[in-house]
Design an enzyme around this catalytic site. Sequence first.
Site, PDB file in Angstrom:
ATOM      1  N   LEU A   1       0.856  -1.199   0.000  1.00 20.74           N
ATOM      2  CA  LEU A   1       0.000   0.000   0.000  1.00 20.74           C
ATOM      3  C   LEU A   1       0.886   1.242   0.000  1.00 20.74           C
ATOM      4  CD1 LEU A   1      -2.616  -1.143   2.676  1.00 20.74           C
ATOM      5  CD2 LEU A   1      -2.499  -1.678   0.221  1.00 20.74           C
TER       6      LEU A   1
ATOM      7  N   ARG B   1       1.723  13.633   7.627  1.00 23.68           N
ATOM      8  CA  ARG B   1       2.521  13.885   8.828  1.00 23.68           C
ATOM      9  C   ARG B   1       4.008  14.106   8.505  1.00 23.68           C
ATOM     10  NH1 ARG B   1       0.181   8.665  11.833  1.00 23.68           N
ATOM     11  NH2 ARG B   1      -0.281   8.178   9.655  1.00 23.68           N
TER      12      ARG B   1
ATOM     13  N   GLY C   1      -8.054   5.643   2.494  1.00 26.29           N
ATOM     14  CA  GLY C   1      -7.668   4.767   3.605  1.00 26.29           C
ATOM     15  C   GLY C   1      -7.062   3.453   3.126  1.00 26.29           C
TER      16      GLY C   1
ATOM     17  N   ASP D   1       5.228   2.100   4.120  1.00 24.17           N
ATOM     18  CA  ASP D   1       6.077   2.977   4.938  1.00 24.17           C
ATOM     19  C   ASP D   1       6.884   2.179   5.964  1.00 24.17           C
ATOM     20  OD1 ASP D   1       4.024   2.281   6.640  1.00 24.17           O
ATOM     21  OD2 ASP D   1       3.509   4.335   7.242  1.00 24.17           O
TER      22      ASP D   1
ATOM     23  N   ASN E   1       6.080   7.580   9.760  1.00 27.89           N
ATOM     24  CA  ASN E   1       5.000   8.541   9.531  1.00 27.89           C
ATOM     25  C   ASN E   1       5.456   9.987   9.637  1.00 27.89           C
ATOM     26  OD1 ASN E   1       2.813   6.607   9.238  1.00 27.89           O
ATOM     27  ND2 ASN E   1       3.194   6.140  11.385  1.00 27.89           N
TER      28      ASN E   1
ATOM     29  N   ASN F   1      52.322  13.638 -11.178  1.00 27.44           N
ATOM     30  CA  ASN F   1      52.158  14.329  -9.904  1.00 27.44           C
ATOM     31  C   ASN F   1      51.411  15.653 -10.143  1.00 27.44           C
ATOM     32  OD1 ASN F   1      53.303  14.486  -6.951  1.00 27.44           O
ATOM     33  ND2 ASN F   1      53.414  16.538  -7.834  1.00 27.44           N
TER      34      ASN F   1
HETATM   35  C1  UD1 Z   1      -1.587   1.915   9.753  1.00 20.96           C
HETATM   36  C2  UD1 Z   1      -2.642   1.044  10.444  1.00 20.96           C
HETATM   37  C3  UD1 Z   1      -2.311   0.993  11.946  1.00 20.96           C
HETATM   38  C4  UD1 Z   1      -0.891   0.433  12.113  1.00 20.96           C
HETATM   39  C5  UD1 Z   1       0.143   1.224  11.309  1.00 20.96           C
HETATM   40  C6  UD1 Z   1       1.464   0.472  11.314  1.00 20.96           C
HETATM   41  C7  UD1 Z   1      -4.732   1.365   9.212  1.00 20.96           C
HETATM   42  C8  UD1 Z   1      -6.065   2.009   9.192  1.00 20.96           C
HETATM   43  N1  UD1 Z   1      -3.959   1.646  10.265  1.00 20.96           N
HETATM   44  O1  UD1 Z   1      -1.672   3.212  10.316  1.00 20.96           O
HETATM   45  O2  UD1 Z   1      -3.245   0.149  12.624  1.00 20.96           O
HETATM   46  O3  UD1 Z   1      -0.568   0.448  13.516  1.00 20.96           O
HETATM   47  O4  UD1 Z   1      -0.278   1.352   9.943  1.00 20.96           O
HETATM   48  O5  UD1 Z   1       2.475   1.208  10.695  1.00 20.96           O
HETATM   49  O6  UD1 Z   1      -4.428   0.625   8.327  1.00 20.96           O
HETATM   50  N2  UD1 Z   1      -2.155   4.156   2.178  1.00 20.96           N
HETATM   51  C9  UD1 Z   1      -2.746   3.970   0.958  1.00 20.96           C
HETATM   52  N3  UD1 Z   1      -3.932   4.604   0.694  1.00 20.96           N
HETATM   53  C10 UD1 Z   1      -4.532   5.401   1.612  1.00 20.96           C
HETATM   54  C11 UD1 Z   1      -3.928   5.563   2.882  1.00 20.96           C
HETATM   55  C12 UD1 Z   1      -2.734   4.920   3.132  1.00 20.96           C
HETATM   56  O7  UD1 Z   1      -2.204   3.258   0.096  1.00 20.96           O
HETATM   57  O8  UD1 Z   1      -5.614   5.942   1.304  1.00 20.96           O
HETATM   58  C13 UD1 Z   1      -0.837   3.523   2.412  1.00 20.96           C
HETATM   59  C14 UD1 Z   1       0.201   4.567   2.776  1.00 20.96           C
HETATM   60  O9  UD1 Z   1       0.875   5.025   1.621  1.00 20.96           O
HETATM   61  C15 UD1 Z   1       1.114   3.800   3.730  1.00 20.96           C
HETATM   62  C16 UD1 Z   1       0.232   2.696   4.300  1.00 20.96           C
HETATM   63  O10 UD1 Z   1      -0.915   2.639   3.496  1.00 20.96           O
HETATM   64  O11 UD1 Z   1       2.221   3.237   3.054  1.00 20.96           O
HETATM   65  C17 UD1 Z   1      -0.157   2.968   5.745  1.00 20.96           C
HETATM   66  O12 UD1 Z   1      -0.806   4.231   5.810  1.00 20.96           O
HETATM   67  P1  UD1 Z   1      -0.560   5.224   7.018  1.00 20.96           P
HETATM   68  O13 UD1 Z   1      -1.360   6.431   6.785  1.00 20.96           O
HETATM   69  O14 UD1 Z   1       0.880   5.354   7.296  1.00 20.96           O
HETATM   70  O15 UD1 Z   1      -1.248   4.380   8.205  1.00 20.96           O
HETATM   71  P2  UD1 Z   1      -0.921   4.504   9.727  1.00 20.96           P
HETATM   72  O16 UD1 Z   1      -1.627   5.666  10.292  1.00 20.96           O
HETATM   73  O17 UD1 Z   1       0.526   4.393   9.954  1.00 20.96           O
HETATM   74 MG    MG Z   2       2.130   4.492   8.745  1.00 24.89          MG
END
Ligand code: UD1
Ligand code: MG
Length: 434
Positions: free
Chosen positions: A11, A18, A84, A105, A224, A353
């Site tokens: 993902l 952030r 999400g 990430d 993050n 040199n």
């Molecule tokens: C997410 C988890 C959380 C976990 C944490 C671990 C969810 C709802 N929450 O939170 O429980 O503890 O990871 O690191 O899953 N992304 C998409 N599309 C979107 C949103 C995000 O592809 O619409 C991808 C982001 O690019 C990222 C990953 O999903 O690589 C995680 O998204 P992020 O926003 O970092 O989630 P967290 O708040 O860290």
């Molecule tokens: Mg994350």
Amino acid sequence: MNKNNISIIILAAGKGSRMKSQTAKVLHKISGKPMLYHIIKASKEISDDITVVIAHQKEEVQKQIEAFFENINFCIQDADNFPGTGGAMKNVTPKNEKVLVLNGDMPLITADSLRGFLDSDADIIMSIFDLKNPNGYGRVIIKENQVQKIVEQKDATENELKVTTVNAGIYAFSKKVIEKYIPLLSDNNAQKEYYLTDVISMAKKDGLNISPLLVDEGYFKGVNSKKDLSDSEIIMQNRIKTSLMDAGVTMQLPQTIYIEEGVTFEGESIIENGCRITGNTLITNSHIKSGTVIEDSIIKNSDIGPLAHVRPASHIEDTHIGNFVEVKKSSLKGVKAGHLSYIGDAQIDEGTNIGAGVITCNYDGIKKYKTIIGKNVFVGSDSQLVAPLQIEDDVMIAAGTTLTSGAVQKGSLAISRAKLRNIKGFYYKFFGGK
Ligand code: UD1
Ligand code: MG
């Protein structure tokens, strides 16, 4: 391991607000490569079916990844209508029965650290770890040894916030779990997003077998913020330098040395404190002294520095480079350049040199030109070599010469100096005295 029976979904479509950056989060670099690069590299060791979900800056993310890897599937998230991590899974159609879902990430994962997800036949395996400070992570609610649900920080009650067992963000699902539950996700939560994590509570209610896997934060840390980025960089750097030391590289004060992913060493080398070595540099049997920067170059049987700067596309062999010497896109073999020089777009041969303060004037403000110097040439201190220029073997360039002639023949002396005037008594006339 049979690479063909597991699909991996990464993902990588989120904004990463952030990070407070114009750059998409997954493209921020750890040890010189985008975070997403490290995740795909580990994934490739496990699977041939890798899909990266993209949306935010999708062209740029795809372009950067395709520069490193072939055969990656890209899937576009409808992030406006289905934001999400759950929304990211909506358009995904995995090939295999077993599907590993990774957050984009988590740059510290390795193929080995993912093995635990591949060995079990549970419907869902989810990763957890315990943290003193769980801030930012989804909390894992466990009752009677059974995972009940994951609550995101923004949706958690005060009691739930105290839970220190968190969701690391990696899951192994059976394909049928994805097909059944992703369409059922809703955005009824604090962030109005479709949470992938809600699959857990829905599956639990249906009596599915959810197996938590305890993982190590050193491999599963999520990035993050810029602080998370620097914490993960430290872990990655330790990993890179430990493996180089294990392979025989000596490092003085390794915590002050930065070495990118992709740098390789052969034989036995010494790296002193404060060095920075980047790109696809290859160093063989060399001594790199304090404060030296080497970028994308080949260094063989040489000593470089202290405080030298070797810029990309340089090839340095059997050579001594001293302090305050900058070399760019040049090839030096059997050369001594001990002090305060700029050597750019040059080719310099054995026994030559380069005196202190010698500058190759390689740029006329529009184009760059080459300086070619043969064998056993003595370039006197403070000379300017105005390119394009060819100096044949066995040439002497007198100190302070500005060489503009284009070519100097074998065996010659080149000298360009204004006639010296020595005016007796001038000092005392000017400043007074005697
Ligand atoms: C997410 C988890 C959380 C976990 C944490 C671990 C969810 C709802 N929450 O939170 O429980 O503890 O990871 O690191 O899953 N992304 C998409 N599309 C979107 C949103 C995000 O592809 O619409 C991808 C982001 O690019 C990222 C990953 O999903 O690589 C995680 O998204 P992020 O926003 O970092 O989630 P967290 O708040 O860290
Ligand atoms: Mg994350």
